[in-house]
Design a protein around this motif. Structure first.
Motif, PDB file in Angstrom:
ATOM      1  N   SER A   1       0.868  -1.178   0.000  1.00  5.37           N
ATOM      2  CA  SER A   1       0.000   0.000   0.000  1.00  5.37           C
ATOM      3  C   SER A   1       0.903   1.226   0.000  1.00  5.37           C
ATOM      4  CB  SER A   1      -0.901   0.000   1.237  1.00  5.37           C
ATOM      5  OG  SER A   1      -0.133   0.214   2.402  1.00  5.37           O
ATOM      6  N   PRO A   2       0.380   2.405  -0.305  1.00  9.24           N
ATOM      7  CA  PRO A   2       1.232   3.600  -0.293  1.00  9.24           C
ATOM      8  C   PRO A   2       1.909   3.847   1.066  1.00  9.24           C
ATOM      9  CG  PRO A   2      -0.783   4.065  -1.463  1.00  9.24           C
ATOM     10  CD  PRO A   2      -0.953   2.706  -0.822  1.00  9.24           C
ATOM     11  N   SER A   3       1.293   3.397   2.144  1.00 11.72           N
ATOM     12  CA  SER A   3       1.896   3.609   3.472  1.00 11.72           C
ATOM     13  C   SER A   3       2.818   2.456   3.891  1.00 11.72           C
ATOM     14  CB  SER A   3       0.806   3.795   4.525  1.00 11.72           C
ATOM     15  OG  SER A   3       0.024   2.623   4.624  1.00 11.72           O
ATOM     16  N   LYS A   4       2.699   1.308   3.228  1.00 14.49           N
ATOM     17  CA  LYS A   4       3.560   0.152   3.544  1.00 14.49           C
ATOM     18  C   LYS A   4       3.924  -0.538   2.238  1.00 14.49           C
ATOM     19  CE  LYS A   4       2.552  -4.087   4.644  1.00 14.49           C
ATOM     20  NZ  LYS A   4       1.787  -5.194   5.095  1.00 14.49           N
ATOM     21  N   LEU A   5       5.087  -0.166   1.686  1.00 14.95           N
ATOM     22  CA  LEU A   5       5.511  -0.723   0.404  1.00 14.95           C
ATOM     23  C   LEU A   5       6.091  -2.114   0.606  1.00 14.95           C
ATOM     24  CD1 LEU A   5       7.259   2.418  -1.099  1.00 14.95           C
ATOM     25  CD2 LEU A   5       4.921   1.607  -1.476  1.00 14.95           C
ATOM     26  N   VAL A   6       5.681  -3.044  -0.258  1.00 13.74           N
ATOM     27  CA  VAL A   6       6.192  -4.409  -0.220  1.00 13.74           C
ATOM     28  C   VAL A   6       6.589  -4.785  -1.642  1.00 13.74           C
ATOM     29  CG1 VAL A   6       5.683  -6.819   0.320  1.00 13.74           C
ATOM     30  CG2 VAL A   6       4.637  -4.994   1.676  1.00 13.74           C
ATOM     31  N   PHE A   7       7.854  -5.159  -1.825  1.00 12.75           N
ATOM     32  CA  PHE A   7       8.360  -5.535  -3.141  1.00 12.75           C
ATOM     33  C   PHE A   7       8.870  -6.972  -3.107  1.00 12.75           C
ATOM     34  CE2 PHE A   7       8.949  -0.952  -2.830  1.00 12.75           C
ATOM     35  CZ  PHE A   7       8.349  -0.525  -4.005  1.00 12.75           C
ATOM     36  N   ASN A   8       8.664  -7.687  -4.205  1.00 12.40           N
ATOM     37  CA  ASN A   8       9.169  -9.047  -4.351  1.00 12.40           C
ATOM     38  C   ASN A   8      10.243  -9.043  -5.430  1.00 12.40           C
ATOM     39  OD1 ASN A   8       7.253 -10.268  -2.568  1.00 12.40           O
ATOM     40  ND2 ASN A   8       5.728  -9.984  -4.169  1.00 12.40           N
ATOM     41  N   ARG A   9      11.425  -9.587  -5.103  1.00 15.38           N
ATOM     42  CA  ARG A   9      12.485  -9.648  -6.114  1.00 15.38           C
ATOM     43  C   ARG A   9      12.156 -10.758  -7.101  1.00 15.38           C
ATOM     44  NH1 ARG A   9      18.670 -10.004  -4.484  1.00 15.38           N
ATOM     45  NH2 ARG A   9      17.942 -11.917  -3.516  1.00 15.38           N
ATOM     46  N   THR A  10      12.125 -10.413  -8.376  1.00 17.60           N
ATOM     47  CA  THR A  10      11.829 -11.387  -9.409  1.00 17.60           C
ATOM     48  C   THR A  10      13.097 -11.867 -10.108  1.00 17.60           C
ATOM     49  OG1 THR A  10      11.416  -9.596 -10.975  1.00 17.60           O
ATOM     50  CG2 THR A  10       9.508 -10.505  -9.836  1.00 17.60           C
ATOM     51  N   VAL A  11      14.110 -11.004 -10.206  1.00 15.85           N
ATOM     52  CA  VAL A  11      15.392 -11.369 -10.817  1.00 15.85           C
ATOM     53  C   VAL A  11      16.495 -10.709 -10.018  1.00 15.85           C
ATOM     54  CG1 VAL A  11      16.835 -11.241 -12.886  1.00 15.85           C
ATOM     55  CG2 VAL A  11      14.359 -11.505 -13.115  1.00 15.85           C
ATOM     56  N   ALA A  12      17.463 -11.494  -9.576  1.00 15.14           N
ATOM     57  CA  ALA A  12      18.617 -10.949  -8.870  1.00 15.14           C
ATOM     58  C   ALA A  12      19.690 -10.576  -9.889  1.00 15.14           C
ATOM     59  CB  ALA A  12      19.165 -11.967  -7.887  1.00 15.14           C
ATOM     60  N   LEU A  13      20.399  -9.509  -9.638  1.00 13.23           N
ATOM     61  CA  LEU A  13      21.529  -9.156 -10.487  1.00 13.23           C
ATOM     62  C   LEU A  13      22.744  -9.964 -10.046  1.00 13.23           C
ATOM     63  CD1 LEU A  13      21.126  -5.293 -10.782  1.00 13.23           C
ATOM     64  CD2 LEU A  13      20.377  -7.069 -12.368  1.00 13.23           C
ATOM     65  N   LYS A  14      23.579 -10.298 -10.990  1.00 12.52           N
ATOM     66  CA  LYS A  14      24.771 -11.082 -10.703  1.00 12.52           C
ATOM     67  C   LYS A  14      25.709 -10.275  -9.807  1.00 12.52           C
ATOM     68  CE  LYS A  14      28.555 -13.468 -12.931  1.00 12.52           C
ATOM     69  NZ  LYS A  14      29.190 -13.813 -14.206  1.00 12.52           N
ATOM     70  N   GLU A  15      26.185 -10.923  -8.753  1.00  5.91           N
ATOM     71  CA  GLU A  15      27.121 -10.273  -7.854  1.00  5.91           C
ATOM     72  C   GLU A  15      28.533 -10.559  -8.306  1.00  5.91           C
ATOM     73  OE1 GLU A  15      26.544 -11.112  -3.717  1.00  5.91           O
ATOM     74  OE2 GLU A  15      24.372 -11.239  -3.961  1.00  5.91           O
ATOM     75  N   SER A  16      29.369  -9.512  -8.385  1.00  7.24           N
ATOM     76  CA  SER A  16      30.782  -9.721  -8.723  1.00  7.24           C
ATOM     77  C   SER A  16      31.564  -9.870  -7.435  1.00  7.24           C
ATOM     78  CB  SER A  16      31.306  -8.574  -9.551  1.00  7.24           C
ATOM     79  OG  SER A  16      31.184  -7.356  -8.849  1.00  7.24           O
ATOM     80  N   LYS A  17      32.531 -10.756  -7.438  1.00  9.60           N
ATOM     81  CA  LYS A  17      33.300 -11.006  -6.218  1.00  9.60           C
ATOM     82  C   LYS A  17      34.752 -10.704  -6.423  1.00  9.60           C
ATOM     83  CE  LYS A  17      30.021 -14.194  -4.457  1.00  9.60           C
ATOM     84  NZ  LYS A  17      29.679 -15.119  -3.502  1.00  9.60           N
TER      85      LYS A  17
END
Length: 68
Positions: free
Chosen positions: A52-68
């Motif tokens: 909701s506008p007062s409580k944002l909730v997001f779901n990650r659909t694709v992770a970006l590749k992490e460089s190490k």
């Protein structure tokens, strides 16, 4: 096969980040279900149905590749 399908899920897949800061424009767009965003260096996210506008909730659909 066999077994409960839940046994195939990663038990560490649910991560809740509370107190995160987003730019003000996301508060307007974040309440719209099915809206999607790319958060820098993290991945692509869609708005959760519980958001909701007062409580944002997001779901990650694709992770970006992490460089190490």
């Amino acid at each position: 096969g066999g077994g409960d399908f839940l046994s195939f899920f990663n038990k560490d897949s649910l991560v809740v980040e509370k107190g995160s800061v987003v730019e003000p424009s996301l508060k307007a767009e974040g309440g719209k279900h099915h809206a999607s965003f790319q958060f820098q260096r993290v991945g692509f996210f869609c708005v959760d149905l519980d958001s909701s506008p007062s409580k944002l909730v997001f779901n990650r659909t694709v992770a970006l590749k992490e460089s190490k």
